[in-house]
Design a protein around this motif. Sequence first.
Motif, short mmCIF file in Angstrom:
data_model
loop_
_atom_site.label_atom_id
_atom_site.label_comp_id
_atom_site.label_asym_id
_atom_site.label_seq_id
_atom_site.Cartn_x
_atom_site.Cartn_y
_atom_site.Cartn_z
N TRP A 71 98.07 67.52 92.44
CA TRP A 71 97.87 68.90 92.89
C TRP A 71 96.64 69.49 92.21
O TRP A 71 95.85 70.22 92.82
N ASN A 72 96.43 69.16 90.96
CA ASN A 72 95.30 69.69 90.20
C ASN A 72 94.13 68.71 90.28
O ASN A 72 93.76 68.07 89.30
N ARG A 73 93.54 68.61 91.44
CA ARG A 73 92.47 67.63 91.65
C ARG A 73 91.24 67.91 90.77
O ARG A 73 90.63 66.96 90.27
N PRO A 74 90.85 69.16 90.57
CA PRO A 74 89.72 69.38 89.65
C PRO A 74 89.96 68.81 88.26
O PRO A 74 89.04 68.28 87.63
N GLN A 75 91.21 68.89 87.78
CA GLN A 75 91.53 68.32 86.47
C GLN A 75 91.32 66.81 86.49
O GLN A 75 90.74 66.24 85.55
N VAL A 76 91.76 66.15 87.56
CA VAL A 76 91.62 64.69 87.63
C VAL A 76 90.15 64.30 87.69
O VAL A 76 89.72 63.32 87.07
N VAL A 77 89.35 65.08 88.42
CA VAL A 77 87.91 64.81 88.47
C VAL A 77 87.33 64.84 87.06
O VAL A 77 86.56 63.95 86.66
N LEU A 78 87.70 65.85 86.28
CA LEU A 78 87.20 65.95 84.91
C LEU A 78 87.75 64.83 84.03
O LEU A 78 87.04 64.32 83.15
N TRP A 79 89.00 64.44 84.25
CA TRP A 79 89.56 63.29 83.51
C TRP A 79 88.67 62.06 83.71
O TRP A 79 88.31 61.38 82.74
N ILE A 80 88.36 61.77 84.97
CA ILE A 80 87.61 60.56 85.28
C ILE A 80 86.19 60.64 84.70
O ILE A 80 85.67 59.66 84.14
N LYS A 81 85.58 61.80 84.80
CA LYS A 81 84.23 61.97 84.25
C LYS A 81 84.23 61.79 82.73
O LYS A 81 83.37 61.10 82.17
N ARG A 82 85.19 62.43 82.04
CA ARG A 82 85.24 62.34 80.58
C ARG A 82 85.65 60.95 80.11
O ARG A 82 85.22 60.50 79.05
N ALA A 83 86.49 60.29 80.89
CA ALA A 83 86.96 58.96 80.49
C ALA A 83 85.79 58.00 80.34
O ALA A 83 85.80 57.12 79.47
N ASN A 84 84.76 58.15 81.16
CA ASN A 84 83.60 57.28 81.04
C ASN A 84 82.89 57.48 79.70
O ASN A 84 82.23 56.56 79.19
N ARG A 85 83.04 58.67 79.12
CA ARG A 85 82.41 58.96 77.83
C ARG A 85 83.26 58.50 76.65
O ARG A 85 82.74 57.91 75.70
N TYR A 86 84.57 58.74 76.71
CA TYR A 86 85.41 58.55 75.53
C TYR A 86 86.29 57.29 75.56
O TYR A 86 86.63 56.77 74.50
N LEU A 236 79.46 60.31 86.63
CA LEU A 236 80.27 60.24 85.43
C LEU A 236 79.47 60.69 84.21
O LEU A 236 78.25 60.54 84.15
N TYR A 237 80.19 61.24 83.22
CA TYR A 237 79.52 61.65 82.00
C TYR A 237 79.10 60.41 81.22
O TYR A 237 79.89 59.47 81.08
N PRO A 238 77.88 60.38 80.70
CA PRO A 238 77.41 59.17 80.01
C PRO A 238 78.20 58.90 78.75
O PRO A 238 78.71 59.83 78.11
N PRO A 239 78.33 57.64 78.35
CA PRO A 239 79.02 57.29 77.09
C PRO A 239 78.33 57.95 75.91
O PRO A 239 77.15 58.33 75.97
N LEU A 240 79.08 58.10 74.83
CA LEU A 240 78.53 58.69 73.62
C LEU A 240 77.34 57.87 73.13
O LEU A 240 77.40 56.64 73.09
#
Length: 367
Positions: A71-86, A236-240
């Motif tokens: 239901w909270n698709r924007p949250q999942v989008v941010l999850w996937i983007k941040r996961a690529n970093r962390y 995706l957000y770049p890795p650290l």
Amino acid sequence: MGKRISLILFCLFGLFCGLTSSAGAGASSDIPSLFHAARIDRDMTFCGEKAELDRNDTRQRMEKQMLLTLWNRPQVVLWIKRANRYFPVIEQKLKENEMPEDLKYIALVESGLRPHAGSARGAVGFWQFTRSTGEKYGLQIDSQKDERRNILQSTDAAISYLKTLYRVFGSWTLAAAAYNMGEHGLQAEIMVQENSDFYDLYLSLETQQYVFRILAAKRIMTEPEQYGFDFLPGDLYPPLAYKEVSVMCFDLTPVAIVAKAADTSFKVIKDLNPQLRGHYLAAGQHLIHVPEGSAKGFDKRFQSLMKTWDKDQENRVYVVKQGDNLSAIAERFNVPLPALIIWNDLDHRQNIHPGDRLVIRSRQGDF
């Protein structure tokens, strides 16, 4: 009343459709229906332990969590983007400790991979440690640093904690439940209910759903395209990316000087080192992350800047007189009161006394 409820439901459905069609670059136009998304059509595991989804109650809990998460698709989008970093950091540490990779989803559901995430219970950081548990597992938590916000140090602490929980319960599923509710509480329920099967334990509603939240996150994150999340690498957000430098401080040292020595901004240093609190480093040795490429020559630049700053401090000291207060001093020298407080590492409720020495970095008039 019935028409009003129908109108509200219709508006909510419209809002959901709007969110799903504009959730960002990662949202596909081919989004599966909620009925399809909630369908549990295969076995699921957590850390190699099979989830018991063949019972009506557990299937309902799993379906509920899939629906709430999607239901909270924007949250999942941010999850996937941040996961690529962390996630690469967490995965590497889990691998080094020979622990299941699925444990990374605990950090995801705990904080959404946000370093400054906080809860009403005082939990902070990627792994949502309370102060007592964080300190127990070696994290520095004080007015200068909060290592719960550092992905490296907090992950080390979480791994140690999860190892302890696994030794106690002999199951990663139970270890995850204990991570949520506390080991003593879970031990008590196991003893009282005479049952050590997570899926058959009656626990708090939050803990009953906790493992299902992790399972839902795992399923969506491992098959995002199946749920309409199609990303290009650039989305995706770049890795650290950073270099670590050692900073020796002989006294309270402005983070701004560290930033200048690293040829970057105060904000970049704070973003790369979210464990740092306030504007100063305490006396002692610090390992600081700086942008790649700025580590070379850092120490030389830092020492030069510190010499200039120390000499400059001597010419910017005001000795507090009888009847002075911080507001009056700030007004006299035409500087913002918050700046005066920051320059001197003060608490705004702190009293000053005649003879105290205050640094004023910018002023008009003479002392």
